[in-house]
Motif scaffolding. Structure first.
Motif, PDB file in Angstrom:
ATOM      1  N   PHE A 140       0.847  -1.202   0.000  1.00 41.42           N
ATOM      2  CA  PHE A 140       0.000   0.000   0.000  1.00 41.42           C
ATOM      3  C   PHE A 140       0.881   1.250   0.000  1.00 41.42           C
ATOM      4  O   PHE A 140       1.045   1.915   1.025  1.00 41.42           O
ATOM      5  CB  PHE A 140      -0.913  -0.011   1.235  1.00 41.42           C
ATOM      6  N   PRO A 141       1.476   1.587  -1.142  1.00 42.93           N
ATOM      7  CA  PRO A 141       2.424   2.709  -1.176  1.00 42.93           C
ATOM      8  C   PRO A 141       1.803   4.047  -0.802  1.00 42.93           C
ATOM      9  O   PRO A 141       2.532   4.986  -0.442  1.00 42.93           O
ATOM     10  CB  PRO A 141       2.930   2.704  -2.626  1.00 42.93           C
ATOM     11  N   GLU A 142       0.480   4.128  -0.825  1.00 43.54           N
ATOM     12  CA  GLU A 142      -0.174   5.364  -0.404  1.00 43.54           C
ATOM     13  C   GLU A 142       0.012   5.648   1.086  1.00 43.54           C
ATOM     14  O   GLU A 142      -0.267   6.766   1.561  1.00 43.54           O
ATOM     15  CB  GLU A 142      -1.667   5.312  -0.742  1.00 43.54           C
ATOM     16  N   LEU A 143       0.521   4.645   1.842  1.00 43.65           N
ATOM     17  CA  LEU A 143       0.814   4.872   3.254  1.00 43.65           C
ATOM     18  C   LEU A 143       2.023   5.784   3.452  1.00 43.65           C
ATOM     19  O   LEU A 143       2.197   6.359   4.529  1.00 43.65           O
ATOM     20  CB  LEU A 143       1.059   3.531   3.968  1.00 43.65           C
ATOM     21  N   LYS A 144       2.891   5.880   2.445  1.00 42.87           N
ATOM     22  CA  LYS A 144       4.014   6.829   2.429  1.00 42.87           C
ATOM     23  C   LYS A 144       4.901   6.697   3.673  1.00 42.87           C
ATOM     24  O   LYS A 144       5.140   7.654   4.399  1.00 42.87           O
ATOM     25  CB  LYS A 144       3.500   8.267   2.285  1.00 42.87           C
ATOM     26  N   LEU A 145       5.408   5.481   3.860  1.00 40.96           N
ATOM     27  CA  LEU A 145       6.268   5.227   5.016  1.00 40.96           C
ATOM     28  C   LEU A 145       7.431   6.199   5.097  1.00 40.96           C
ATOM     29  O   LEU A 145       7.778   6.669   6.190  1.00 40.96           O
ATOM     30  CB  LEU A 145       6.794   3.781   4.963  1.00 40.96           C
ATOM     31  N   ASP A 146       8.031   6.515   3.963  1.00 44.73           N
ATOM     32  CA  ASP A 146       9.235   7.352   3.982  1.00 44.73           C
ATOM     33  C   ASP A 146       8.974   8.717   4.634  1.00 44.73           C
ATOM     34  O   ASP A 146       9.871   9.285   5.263  1.00 44.73           O
ATOM     35  CB  ASP A 146       9.751   7.547   2.552  1.00 44.73           C
ATOM     36  N   SER A 147       7.752   9.208   4.540  1.00 44.02           N
ATOM     37  CA  SER A 147       7.449  10.520   5.113  1.00 44.02           C
ATOM     38  C   SER A 147       7.435  10.498   6.636  1.00 44.02           C
ATOM     39  O   SER A 147       7.484  11.549   7.278  1.00 44.02           O
ATOM     40  CB  SER A 147       6.097  11.021   4.596  1.00 44.02           C
ATOM     41  N   TYR A 148       7.375   9.304   7.227  1.00 45.19           N
ATOM     42  CA  TYR A 148       7.379   9.178   8.689  1.00 45.19           C
ATOM     43  C   TYR A 148       8.775   8.894   9.248  1.00 45.19           C
ATOM     44  O   TYR A 148       8.997   9.019  10.446  1.00 45.19           O
ATOM     45  CB  TYR A 148       6.444   8.042   9.121  1.00 45.19           C
ATOM     46  N   ASN A 186      12.836   9.124  10.005  1.00 45.98           N
ATOM     47  CA  ASN A 186      13.971  10.040  10.070  1.00 45.98           C
ATOM     48  C   ASN A 186      15.153   9.409   9.326  1.00 45.98           C
ATOM     49  O   ASN A 186      15.019   8.335   8.736  1.00 45.98           O
ATOM     50  CB  ASN A 186      14.321  10.388  11.524  1.00 45.98           C
ATOM     51  N   ASP A 187      16.294  10.081   9.335  1.00 47.63           N
ATOM     52  CA  ASP A 187      17.448   9.566   8.583  1.00 47.63           C
ATOM     53  C   ASP A 187      17.846   8.178   9.070  1.00 47.63           C
ATOM     54  O   ASP A 187      18.204   7.306   8.267  1.00 47.63           O
ATOM     55  CB  ASP A 187      18.625  10.526   8.710  1.00 47.63           C
ATOM     56  N   LYS A 188      17.791   7.969  10.388  1.00 46.79           N
ATOM     57  CA  LYS A 188      18.138   6.662  10.943  1.00 46.79           C
ATOM     58  C   LYS A 188      17.177   5.601  10.441  1.00 46.79           C
ATOM     59  O   LYS A 188      17.589   4.492  10.063  1.00 46.79           O
ATOM     60  CB  LYS A 188      18.117   6.733  12.471  1.00 46.79           C
ATOM     61  N   GLY A 189      15.898   5.923  10.410  1.00 50.13           N
ATOM     62  CA  GLY A 189      14.898   4.975   9.940  1.00 50.13           C
ATOM     63  C   GLY A 189      15.076   4.632   8.477  1.00 50.13           C
ATOM     64  O   GLY A 189      14.961   3.463   8.080  1.00 50.13           O
ATOM     65  N   ARG A 190      15.376   5.638   7.641  1.00 50.84           N
ATOM     66  CA  ARG A 190      15.589   5.370   6.218  1.00 50.84           C
ATOM     67  C   ARG A 190      16.824   4.500   6.004  1.00 50.84           C
ATOM     68  O   ARG A 190      16.831   3.618   5.134  1.00 50.84           O
ATOM     69  CB  ARG A 190      15.705   6.685   5.445  1.00 50.84           C
ATOM     70  N   THR A 191      17.853   4.717   6.819  1.00 50.70           N
ATOM     71  CA  THR A 191      19.058   3.885   6.720  1.00 50.70           C
ATOM     72  C   THR A 191      18.744   2.448   7.091  1.00 50.70           C
ATOM     73  O   THR A 191      19.200   1.499   6.429  1.00 50.70           O
ATOM     74  CB  THR A 191      20.166   4.443   7.640  1.00 50.70           C
ATOM     75  N   THR A 242      11.561   7.346  13.636  1.00 51.65           N
ATOM     76  CA  THR A 242      10.509   8.106  12.961  1.00 51.65           C
ATOM     77  C   THR A 242      10.473   9.551  13.462  1.00 51.65           C
ATOM     78  O   THR A 242      10.912   9.856  14.573  1.00 51.65           O
ATOM     79  CB  THR A 242       9.116   7.485  13.206  1.00 51.65           C
ATOM     80  N   VAL A 243       9.900  10.409  12.642  1.00 52.76           N
ATOM     81  CA  VAL A 243       9.587  11.768  13.072  1.00 52.76           C
ATOM     82  C   VAL A 243       8.155  11.833  13.600  1.00 52.76           C
ATOM     83  O   VAL A 243       7.777  12.771  14.302  1.00 52.76           O
ATOM     84  CB  VAL A 243       9.770  12.771  11.913  1.00 52.76           C
ATOM     85  N   LYS A 244       7.377  10.813  13.262  1.00 51.48           N
ATOM     86  CA  LYS A 244       5.998  10.697  13.711  1.00 51.48           C
ATOM     87  C   LYS A 244       5.611   9.228  13.588  1.00 51.48           C
ATOM     88  O   LYS A 244       5.910   8.580  12.584  1.00 51.48           O
ATOM     89  CB  LYS A 244       5.078  11.565  12.841  1.00 51.48           C
ATOM     90  N   ASN A 245       4.957   8.679  14.612  1.00 50.40           N
ATOM     91  CA  ASN A 245       4.638   7.252  14.621  1.00 50.40           C
ATOM     92  C   ASN A 245       3.490   6.955  13.660  1.00 50.40           C
ATOM     93  O   ASN A 245       2.349   7.352  13.898  1.00 50.40           O
ATOM     94  CB  ASN A 245       4.250   6.817  16.038  1.00 50.40           C
TER      95      ASN A 245
END
Length: 387
Positions: A250-258, A260-265, A291-294
């Motif tokens: 479900f790419p509309e959930l937009k995980l990347d927007s939540y 932070n840099d550590k999470g993306r790594t 995350t920047v927001k859960n």
């Protein structure tokens, strides 16, 4: 017990689950996927099945791709393996469609990639089914061994992949199986989620399969409760893996927007590695650390996660449900609640508690009585469960 001691114990345990990298087996294209029905073979190629490195088995096996269905109802192609004993048996033999537990997000983690090398951990349990004279179909799940990201923990996609693996095995022209073969469904952990979803979907998605029983254990039946249990715990890395899997479906959930840099790594790292490394990397992390927001507090995320919740529909065949009382990854009460939900809807559930077993003990020890139970179903012995 200190966190250092727990970390060392987990590292030692998960070292046994480590997978070596393996390139996907080459396959020859046979059937256009877009014109195929769910369970139709798209391709097939001979492979080998080894429970341990170099350990021979008296089997024929094929690495296959087959048509299945995404969680949104679109056609997709999934890979897997069909394993048949070379024992001279004539007539219909039982077929088990086996759903493995968490292996990771990278293609080299797929069961079909590990079987030729003897590095797929649950191959030893699968071999116990083979030694009983059963054929086995093992799905790789959506996006694991095929293009795209693995839709890890997306229940509907997993269950459909499990049922379509059985269809593909029965339709395989060289496997020698019959459409009248009795079918069993089996899985633990992620495989418990997948096999339980297959059990619930059977009557609507694949009613022609002659499913005699489902044996399912360590089931993450409620992902929100499992995530809350693991936040900051030894299974913390699995939360981010699950979020990645949900976002894949479900790419509309937009995980990347939540993140932070550590999470993306972490996500980038997890997509390239298998479960042992991923779990150790994520030990004791909290959602707030990455995350920047859960996202799990957001209505759209909660709605999608609840779509993978089990217990809303009674399987149309008997179920053997088991759980370790000391499970450190999937709360014991989540398993008990699934039992209660299915029983309330009239399902025939044989519940087995293993009070002294944790998560790993549940799969290694709990599988044997589960297979005995399936053997009784294949033999036509009745069961009313113990609801």
């Amino acid at each position: 017990m200190s966190r250092t001691h727990i970390r060392n114990r987990v590292v030692a345990t998960l070292a046994a689950l480590a997978f070596t990298s393996a390139a996907p087996t080459a396959v020859a294209q046979d059937t256009p996927a877009e014109s195929a029905a769910p369970g139709d073979l798209v391709s097939s190629a001979r492979t080998s099945f080894h429970p341990l490195p170099g350990q021979p088995t008296n089997t024929d096996s094929w690495r296959i791709t087959y048509r299945s269905t995404t969680a949104k109802g679109a056609p997709n192609v999934v890979s897997g393996t069909v394993i048949v004993p070379k024992d001279g048996r004539k007539g219909p033999r039982p077929l088990v469609t086996y759903a493995v537990g968490t292996v990771g997000l990278a293609d080299q983690c797929a069961p079909s990639a590990g079987f030729p090398k003897g590095t797929t951990v649950e191959a030893n349990l699968i071999n116990q089914a083979v030694l009983r004279g059963w054929a086995v179909a093992v799905t790789d799940y959506e996006g694991l061994g095929t293009p795209g990201d693995h839709t890890y923990t997306v229940g509907r996609a997993e269950g459909q992949a499990v049922l379509d693996a059985a269809r593909a095995a029965l339709r395989h022209p060289e496997a020698g199986l019959s459409k009248d073969s009795p079918v069993g469904i089996m899985g633990y952990s992620q495989g418990g989620q997948a096999s339980s979803w297959a059990a619930e979907l059977h009557d609507s998605y694949a009613p022609e399969l002659k499913v005699e029983g489902t044996a399912t254990g360590g089931v993450p039946a409620d992902l929100l409760k499992v995530a809350d249990f693991n936040d900051g715990n030894i299974g913390a890395g699995l939360i981010l893996m699950a979020a990645t899997g949900q976002n894949a479906a479900f790419p509309e959930l937009k995980l990347d927007s939540y993140l932070n840099d550590k999470g993306r790594t972490y996500v980038d790292f997890m997509k390239k590695n298998c479960v042992a490394v991923d779990t150790v990397a994520g030990l004791f992390q909290r959602i707030s650390d990455v995350t920047v927001k859960n996202p799990l507090n957001e209505p759209d995320w909660q709605r999608r996660l609840n779509e993978s919740k089990l217990g809303s529909h009674a399987p149309d065949h008997p179920v053997y449900l088991y759980h370790g009382g000391l499970d450190e990854l999937i709360p014991y009460n989540v398993g008990k609640q699934l039992r209660a939900d299915w029983c309330a809807k009239g399902a025939k559930v044989q519940w087995r508690s293993h009070p002294l077993l944790g998560h790993i003990g549940g799969v290694t020890i709990g599988a044997f009585p589960a297979m005995d139970w399936l053997s009784d179903r294949f033999a036509g012995r009745p069961t009313n469960g113990n609801c």
